[in-house]
Design a protein around this motif. Structure first.
Motif, PDB file in Angstrom:
ATOM      1  N   GLY A 221       0.715  -1.208  -0.050  1.00 13.45           N
ATOM      2  CA  GLY A 221      -0.071  -0.104   0.013  1.00 13.45           C
ATOM      3  C   GLY A 221       0.964   1.204  -0.097  1.00 13.45           C
ATOM      4  O   GLY A 221       2.046   1.302   0.352  1.00 13.45           O
ATOM      5  N   ARG A 222       0.179   2.493  -0.378  1.00 15.11           N
ATOM      6  CA  ARG A 222       1.220   3.726  -0.507  1.00 15.11           C
ATOM      7  C   ARG A 222       0.223   4.820   0.379  1.00 15.11           C
ATOM      8  O   ARG A 222      -1.117   4.825   0.129  1.00 15.11           O
ATOM      9  N   ILE A 223       0.842   5.530   1.009  1.00 17.44           N
ATOM     10  CA  ILE A 223       0.247   6.802   1.635  1.00 17.44           C
ATOM     11  C   ILE A 223       0.856   8.023   0.867  1.00 17.44           C
ATOM     12  O   ILE A 223       1.946   8.185   0.771  1.00 17.44           O
ATOM     13  N   VAL A 224      -0.007   8.997   0.703  1.00 16.73           N
ATOM     14  CA  VAL A 224       0.519  10.203   0.004  1.00 16.73           C
ATOM     15  C   VAL A 224      -0.153  11.329   1.108  1.00 16.73           C
ATOM     16  O   VAL A 224      -1.152  11.384   1.148  1.00 16.73           O
ATOM     17  N   VAL A 225       0.816  12.031   1.369  1.00 14.78           N
ATOM     18  CA  VAL A 225       0.632  13.036   2.470  1.00 14.78           C
ATOM     19  C   VAL A 225       0.095  14.492   1.720  1.00 14.78           C
ATOM     20  O   VAL A 225       1.457  14.895   1.174  1.00 14.78           O
ATOM     21  N   ILE A 226      -0.780  15.062   1.854  1.00 12.54           N
ATOM     22  CA  ILE A 226      -0.906  16.299   1.369  1.00 12.54           C
ATOM     23  C   ILE A 226      -1.386  17.416   2.101  1.00 12.54           C
ATOM     24  O   ILE A 226      -0.786  18.476   1.868  1.00 12.54           O
ATOM     25  N   GLY A 227      -2.011  17.080   3.416  1.00 11.01           N
ATOM     26  CA  GLY A 227      -2.359  18.056   4.070  1.00 11.01           C
ATOM     27  C   GLY A 227      -1.820  17.596   5.715  1.00 11.01           C
ATOM     28  O   GLY A 227      -1.908  16.476   6.037  1.00 11.01           O
ATOM     29  N   VAL A 228      -1.522  18.586   6.277  1.00  9.59           N
ATOM     30  CA  VAL A 228      -1.142  18.594   7.738  1.00  9.59           C
ATOM     31  C   VAL A 228      -1.541  19.610   8.845  1.00  9.59           C
ATOM     32  O   VAL A 228      -1.147  19.690   9.850  1.00  9.59           O
ATOM     33  N   GLY A 229      -2.992  19.593   8.403  1.00 11.03           N
ATOM     34  CA  GLY A 229      -3.862  20.727   9.464  1.00 11.03           C
ATOM     35  C   GLY A 229      -4.173  19.974  10.820  1.00 11.03           C
ATOM     36  O   GLY A 229      -4.234  20.686  11.693  1.00 11.03           O
ATOM     37  N   GLY A 230      -4.025  18.681  10.840  1.00 11.51           N
ATOM     38  CA  GLY A 230      -4.260  18.078  12.172  1.00 11.51           C
ATOM     39  C   GLY A 230      -3.061  17.782  12.811  1.00 11.51           C
ATOM     40  O   GLY A 230      -3.089  17.399  14.031  1.00 11.51           O
ATOM     41  N   GLY A 231      -1.843  18.339  12.434  1.00 11.59           N
ATOM     42  CA  GLY A 231      -0.515  17.918  13.199  1.00 11.59           C
ATOM     43  C   GLY A 231       0.803  17.456  12.233  1.00 11.59           C
ATOM     44  O   GLY A 231       0.431  16.991  11.140  1.00 11.59           O
TER      45      GLY A 231
END
Length: 314
Positions: A221-231
């Motif tokens: 599986g792959r995770i792509v991080v786009i937003g970090v508004g939660g931390g």
């Protein structure tokens, strides 16, 4: 020209000199410009334009739509009066903006005003994350965190058009039915882990989700991080990374080179605009504000919990 202008950490409307197009550049008379999280961060002094970008530091805005007002030397793709839209490194929320012609995209007839001004950033971001970064395939299971916003709604629609299966987390119960209408299975944010395994996760919230993201991924599986508004930070168990043979990627568009942005613009033209013309994807709008009400638009954006984009009309 008039523009939404950053003054002492707030948005006001002020006058600026008219920009002039240089070689390969187009002067766009802006009709609509979307608001994005990067704009809010820039107002707060946290996300200035990239060094050397040539855009005004006090005028936010990463996407626009309008018509060609003038062209600089060497422009061949667009003529005066033509409808265009595109990504910029800043300065979109103004009556006039200068954009290199290779970053601009023609506006299809099916994409009306002011929805066109809210299209380029979110659909470019979602397309790049899903297909260039995560390599999403037909039949795979996608999880979109924070799916009620602009990038989230774009990602859901693009994945459904591909033939992927989509699960979407939405914090605001009032927005869940609208996201479900796009084709996703919608759940509350705390319920996502049992719904896996997921082949791809688009992380639009940030660090707190990462440990559970890893545990709910399928092998490979792959995770792509786009937003970090939660931390901004997360504690990783590297055994989960090894065991599932997974990858975590971060991405943004603002700092990319002209060549990279031009390539992405051509991908949007070839693969996304036909879906717009066929009615398979559209741009949900939460609200549209005239430029004179730019401060109200930013306040609405900061409130969160909305479905779709907020856009300024000029």
């Amino acid at each position: 020209m008039r523009a939404a202008t950053i003054r002492d950490g707030k948005i006001v409307v002020a006058e600026h000199p008219d920009p002039e197009p240089g070689t390969g550049q187009v002067l766009v008379r802006v009709k609509a410009a979307g608001l994005n999280g990067a704009d809010q961060a820039q107002v707060l002094g946290l996300y200035p334009p990239p060094p050397g970008s040539g855009v005004p530091e006090d005028i936010p805005g990463l996407e626009l739509a309008g018509e060609v007002a003038a062209t600089g030397p060497g422009v061949t793709r667009f003529a005066v009066g033509g409808p265009v839209m595109g990504l910029v490194a800043g300065g979109a929320q103004a009556d006039l903006a200068v954009v290199h012609e290779r970053q601009l995209i023609p506006v299809p007839e099916a994409l009306g005003h002011p929805h066109d001004g809210a299209f380029p950033e979110v659909f470019s971001t979602a397309y790049d994350a899903l297909f260039n970064q995560a390599r999403l395939q037909t039949g795979e299971h996608l999880l979109v965190h924070g799916a009620a916003g602009g990038v989230g709604t774009a990602a859901v629609q693009l994945a459904i058009a591909l033939g992927a299966r989509v699960t979407a987390t939405v914090r605001n119960p009032a927005a869940r039915s609208a996201v479900a209408a796009l084709g996703a299975h919608v759940i509350s944010p705390q319920d996502f882990a049992p719904g896996g395994p997921y082949d791809v996760i688009l992380e639009l919230v940030g660090g707190p989700n990462i440990p559970a993201d890893l545990q709910s991924l399928a092998t490979g599986g792959r995770i792509v991080v786009i937003g970090v508004g939660g931390g901004f930070t997360a504690e990783l168990n590297l055994i989960d990374l090894l065991y599932r043979r997974t990858s975590i990627t971060g991405t943004n568009l603002r700092t990319r080179s002209l060549e990279e942005k031009a390539l992405l613009a051509r991908q949007i033209e070839r693969y996304v605009l036909p879906n717009v013309s066929a009615g398979r994807v559209h741009v949900p709008l939460a609200a549209a504000y005239p430029l004179d009400q730019a401060a109200d638009a930013y306040a609405h954006f900061a409130d969160g919990g909305k479905f779709g984009k907020i856009v300024l009309t000029l």
